[in-house]
Scaffold this motif. Structure first.
Motif, PDB file in Angstrom:
ATOM      1  N   ARG A   9       7.119  35.950  38.225  1.00  0.00           N
ATOM      2  CA  ARG A   9       7.868  34.699  38.305  1.00  0.00           C
ATOM      3  C   ARG A   9       8.044  34.313  39.766  1.00  0.00           C
ATOM      4  O   ARG A   9       8.358  35.152  40.593  1.00  0.00           O
ATOM      5  CB  ARG A   9       9.215  34.845  37.625  1.00  0.00           C
ATOM      6  N   VAL A  10       7.845  33.017  40.057  1.00  0.00           N
ATOM      7  CA  VAL A  10       7.984  32.542  41.427  1.00  0.00           C
ATOM      8  C   VAL A  10       9.103  31.516  41.577  1.00  0.00           C
ATOM      9  O   VAL A  10       9.354  31.048  42.683  1.00  0.00           O
ATOM     10  CB  VAL A  10       6.652  31.953  41.967  1.00  0.00           C
ATOM     11  N   THR A  11       9.777  31.188  40.505  1.00  0.00           N
ATOM     12  CA  THR A  11      10.879  30.236  40.605  1.00  0.00           C
ATOM     13  C   THR A  11      11.909  30.763  41.600  1.00  0.00           C
ATOM     14  O   THR A  11      12.325  31.905  41.517  1.00  0.00           O
ATOM     15  CB  THR A  11      11.537  30.017  39.229  1.00  0.00           C
ATOM     16  N   GLY A  12      12.293  29.904  42.537  1.00  0.00           N
ATOM     17  CA  GLY A  12      13.282  30.282  43.533  1.00  0.00           C
ATOM     18  C   GLY A  12      12.695  30.928  44.771  1.00  0.00           C
ATOM     19  O   GLY A  12      13.394  31.091  45.752  1.00  0.00           O
ATOM     20  N   HIS A  13      11.409  31.270  44.765  1.00  0.00           N
ATOM     21  CA  HIS A  13      10.773  31.833  45.953  1.00  0.00           C
ATOM     22  C   HIS A  13      10.406  30.706  46.914  1.00  0.00           C
ATOM     23  O   HIS A  13      10.157  29.578  46.515  1.00  0.00           O
ATOM     24  CB  HIS A  13       9.519  32.624  45.572  1.00  0.00           C
ATOM     25  N   TYR A  14      10.337  31.049  48.184  1.00  0.00           N
ATOM     26  CA  TYR A  14      10.004  30.054  49.195  1.00  0.00           C
ATOM     27  C   TYR A  14       8.609  29.480  48.942  1.00  0.00           C
ATOM     28  O   TYR A  14       7.676  30.214  48.667  1.00  0.00           O
ATOM     29  CB  TYR A  14      10.060  30.665  50.594  1.00  0.00           C
ATOM     30  N   ALA A  15       8.516  28.174  49.037  1.00  0.00           N
ATOM     31  CA  ALA A  15       7.246  27.490  48.799  1.00  0.00           C
ATOM     32  C   ALA A  15       6.304  27.713  49.966  1.00  0.00           C
ATOM     33  O   ALA A  15       6.724  27.746  51.129  1.00  0.00           O
ATOM     34  CB  ALA A  15       7.490  26.000  48.605  1.00  0.00           C
ATOM     35  N   GLY A  16       5.036  27.850  49.666  1.00  0.00           N
ATOM     36  CA  GLY A  16       4.029  28.052  50.692  1.00  0.00           C
ATOM     37  C   GLY A  16       3.643  26.759  51.385  1.00  0.00           C
ATOM     38  O   GLY A  16       4.007  25.661  50.962  1.00  0.00           O
ATOM     39  N   VAL A  17       2.885  26.914  52.437  1.00  0.00           N
ATOM     40  CA  VAL A  17       2.481  25.777  53.264  1.00  0.00           C
ATOM     41  C   VAL A  17       1.578  24.815  52.491  1.00  0.00           C
ATOM     42  O   VAL A  17       1.722  23.601  52.608  1.00  0.00           O
ATOM     43  CB  VAL A  17       1.783  26.285  54.544  1.00  0.00           C
ATOM     44  N   VAL A  18       0.676  25.340  51.686  1.00  0.00           N
ATOM     45  CA  VAL A  18      -0.250  24.477  50.942  1.00  0.00           C
ATOM     46  C   VAL A  18       0.518  23.634  49.918  1.00  0.00           C
ATOM     47  O   VAL A  18       0.275  22.424  49.793  1.00  0.00           O
ATOM     48  CB  VAL A  18      -1.354  25.320  50.262  1.00  0.00           C
ATOM     49  N   SER A  19       1.457  24.247  49.205  1.00  0.00           N
ATOM     50  CA  SER A  19       2.270  23.497  48.228  1.00  0.00           C
ATOM     51  C   SER A  19       3.086  22.419  48.919  1.00  0.00           C
ATOM     52  O   SER A  19       3.185  21.291  48.430  1.00  0.00           O
ATOM     53  CB  SER A  19       3.207  24.442  47.483  1.00  0.00           C
ATOM     54  N   ARG A  20       3.671  22.780  50.052  1.00  0.00           N
ATOM     55  CA  ARG A  20       4.475  21.802  50.796  1.00  0.00           C
ATOM     56  C   ARG A  20       3.611  20.658  51.289  1.00  0.00           C
ATOM     57  O   ARG A  20       4.004  19.488  51.219  1.00  0.00           O
ATOM     58  CB  ARG A  20       5.188  22.489  51.962  1.00  0.00           C
ATOM     59  N   ALA A  21       2.417  20.965  51.795  1.00  0.00           N
ATOM     60  CA  ALA A  21       1.520  19.917  52.284  1.00  0.00           C
ATOM     61  C   ALA A  21       1.068  19.017  51.145  1.00  0.00           C
ATOM     62  O   ALA A  21       0.993  17.789  51.307  1.00  0.00           O
ATOM     63  CB  ALA A  21       0.314  20.543  52.985  1.00  0.00           C
ATOM     64  N   ALA A  22       0.785  19.594  49.980  1.00  0.00           N
ATOM     65  CA  ALA A  22       0.371  18.782  48.824  1.00  0.00           C
ATOM     66  C   ALA A  22       1.489  17.834  48.418  1.00  0.00           C
ATOM     67  O   ALA A  22       1.245  16.650  48.148  1.00  0.00           O
ATOM     68  CB  ALA A  22      -0.022  19.683  47.657  1.00  0.00           C
ATOM     69  N   GLY A  23       2.722  18.320  48.373  1.00  0.00           N
ATOM     70  CA  GLY A  23       3.861  17.469  48.041  1.00  0.00           C
ATOM     71  C   GLY A  23       4.045  16.354  49.062  1.00  0.00           C
ATOM     72  O   GLY A  23       4.314  15.205  48.706  1.00  0.00           O
ATOM     73  N   ALA A  24       3.868  16.686  50.348  1.00  0.00           N
ATOM     74  CA  ALA A  24       4.012  15.680  51.410  1.00  0.00           C
ATOM     75  C   ALA A  24       2.939  14.612  51.311  1.00  0.00           C
ATOM     76  O   ALA A  24       3.222  13.416  51.474  1.00  0.00           O
ATOM     77  CB  ALA A  24       3.977  16.364  52.773  1.00  0.00           C
ATOM     78  N   LEU A  25       1.708  15.018  51.033  1.00  0.00           N
ATOM     79  CA  LEU A  25       0.628  14.035  50.888  1.00  0.00           C
ATOM     80  C   LEU A  25       0.870  13.112  49.698  1.00  0.00           C
ATOM     81  O   LEU A  25       0.628  11.901  49.781  1.00  0.00           O
ATOM     82  CB  LEU A  25      -0.717  14.737  50.749  1.00  0.00           C
ATOM     83  N   LEU A  26       1.354  13.673  48.601  1.00  0.00           N
ATOM     84  CA  LEU A  26       1.701  12.837  47.447  1.00  0.00           C
ATOM     85  C   LEU A  26       2.803  11.853  47.813  1.00  0.00           C
ATOM     86  O   LEU A  26       2.748  10.675  47.445  1.00  0.00           O
ATOM     87  CB  LEU A  26       2.132  13.700  46.266  1.00  0.00           C
ATOM     88  N   ASP A  27       3.811  12.320  48.549  1.00  0.00           N
ATOM     89  CA  ASP A  27       4.906  11.435  48.960  1.00  0.00           C
ATOM     90  C   ASP A  27       4.415  10.313  49.870  1.00  0.00           C
ATOM     91  O   ASP A  27       4.846   9.166  49.731  1.00  0.00           O
ATOM     92  CB  ASP A  27       6.016  12.231  49.647  1.00  0.00           C
ATOM     93  N   VAL A  28       3.523  10.623  50.799  1.00  0.00           N
ATOM     94  CA  VAL A  28       2.968   9.586  51.674  1.00  0.00           C
ATOM     95  C   VAL A  28       2.245   8.538  50.839  1.00  0.00           C
ATOM     96  O   VAL A  28       2.425   7.330  51.041  1.00  0.00           O
ATOM     97  CB  VAL A  28       2.031  10.199  52.740  1.00  0.00           C
ATOM     98  N   GLY A  29       1.445   8.980  49.882  1.00  0.00           N
ATOM     99  CA  GLY A  29       0.749   8.042  49.003  1.00  0.00           C
ATOM    100  C   GLY A  29       1.707   7.186  48.190  1.00  0.00           C
ATOM    101  O   GLY A  29       1.502   5.978  48.035  1.00  0.00           O
ATOM    102  N   ILE A  30       2.770   7.808  47.680  1.00  0.00           N
ATOM    103  CA  ILE A  30       3.760   7.063  46.879  1.00  0.00           C
ATOM    104  C   ILE A  30       4.501   6.058  47.742  1.00  0.00           C
ATOM    105  O   ILE A  30       4.711   4.906  47.338  1.00  0.00           O
ATOM    106  CB  ILE A  30       4.727   8.035  46.171  1.00  0.00           C
ATOM    107  N   VAL A  31       4.901   6.460  48.947  1.00  0.00           N
ATOM    108  CA  VAL A  31       5.618   5.541  49.850  1.00  0.00           C
ATOM    109  C   VAL A  31       4.725   4.360  50.208  1.00  0.00           C
ATOM    110  O   VAL A  31       5.143   3.198  50.112  1.00  0.00           O
ATOM    111  CB  VAL A  31       6.112   6.276  51.116  1.00  0.00           C
ATOM    112  N   LEU A  32       3.503   4.636  50.628  1.00  0.00           N
ATOM    113  CA  LEU A  32       2.610   3.539  51.024  1.00  0.00           C
ATOM    114  C   LEU A  32       2.249   2.650  49.839  1.00  0.00           C
ATOM    115  O   LEU A  32       2.233   1.422  49.961  1.00  0.00           O
ATOM    116  CB  LEU A  32       1.343   4.102  51.673  1.00  0.00           C
ATOM    117  N   GLY A  33       1.969   3.256  48.699  1.00  0.00           N
ATOM    118  CA  GLY A  33       1.617   2.473  47.511  1.00  0.00           C
ATOM    119  C   GLY A  33       2.763   1.613  47.023  1.00  0.00           C
ATOM    120  O   GLY A  33       2.578   0.433  46.699  1.00  0.00           O
TER     121      GLY A  33
END
Length: 183
Positions: A9-33
């Motif tokens: 189980r990984v719930t509650g564990h610190y998120a890795g760099v790749v997951s954080r970057a993927a979330g940030a890229l999605l947010d940039v796309g959502i903000v711009l769109g």
């Protein structure tokens, strides 16, 4: 009957760099769109109601400020209300206080305000997430926050083969349990 290693189980564990970057890229796309769609809708509305365009030149500093305000509101309100932005939610991440407690509106505001500091000096503030044990970037350290895996009501687990690989690599002994079709 086969032996199955329970999924880690990984719930509650610190998120890795790749997951954080993927979330940030999605947010940039959502903000711009959403900004572009909102602007186009508002422009269509003004053309229809008053017969004039909102502005012919959309490259001026006023539009940059408007986009920055929209991005700020998107991030701050998302964190203050839900503890995650839509992009982080899609990836399965949540922002919490460094001790794991729920993020307050004040701490969400501080994190949003200091976020640009991580991008200064060639993004070295973001690079901290690569070397820092909890994968916290500069804005997380300043605001006292952390990003963790959290899929809401569903527990986040590593895929079975990855759990088995990690168990073999760590030499961990797991109690055998019969496999079932429900897994």
């Amino acid at each position: 009957m086969s032996v199955v290693v329970p999924r880690l189980r990984v719930t509650g564990h610190y998120a890795g760099v790749v997951s954080r970057a993927a979330g940030a890229l999605l947010d940039v796309g959502i903000v711009l769109g959403s900004f572009t769609a909102g602007l186009a809708g508002f422009d269509l509305l003004t053309r229809t109601l008053i017969g004039g365009a909102l502005a012919d030149d959309r490259t001026g500093p006023g539009w940059t400020v408007a986009l920055a305000v929209w991005a700020f509101l998107y991030v701050y309100l998302s964190l203050a209300i839900a503890g995650r932005t839509p992009g982080k939610g899609i990836v399965g991440l949540r922002v919490v206080k460094a001790d794991g407690a729920t993020l307050s509106a004040g701490r969400a505001l501080l994190r949003t305000l200091v976020f640009p500091l991580s991008g200064l000096v060639a993004g070295l503030g973001f690079a901290l997430a690569l070397v820092q044990r909890e994968h916290r970037a500069l804005h997380d350290l300043i605001a006292g926050t952390a990003v963790v895996y959290d899929w809401g009501g569903r527990v986040a687990e590593l895929p079975g083969p990855l759990s088995e690989f990690l168990a073999r690599r760590a030499g961990a002994e797991y109690a055998a349990r019969p496999s079932s079709s429900a897994d």
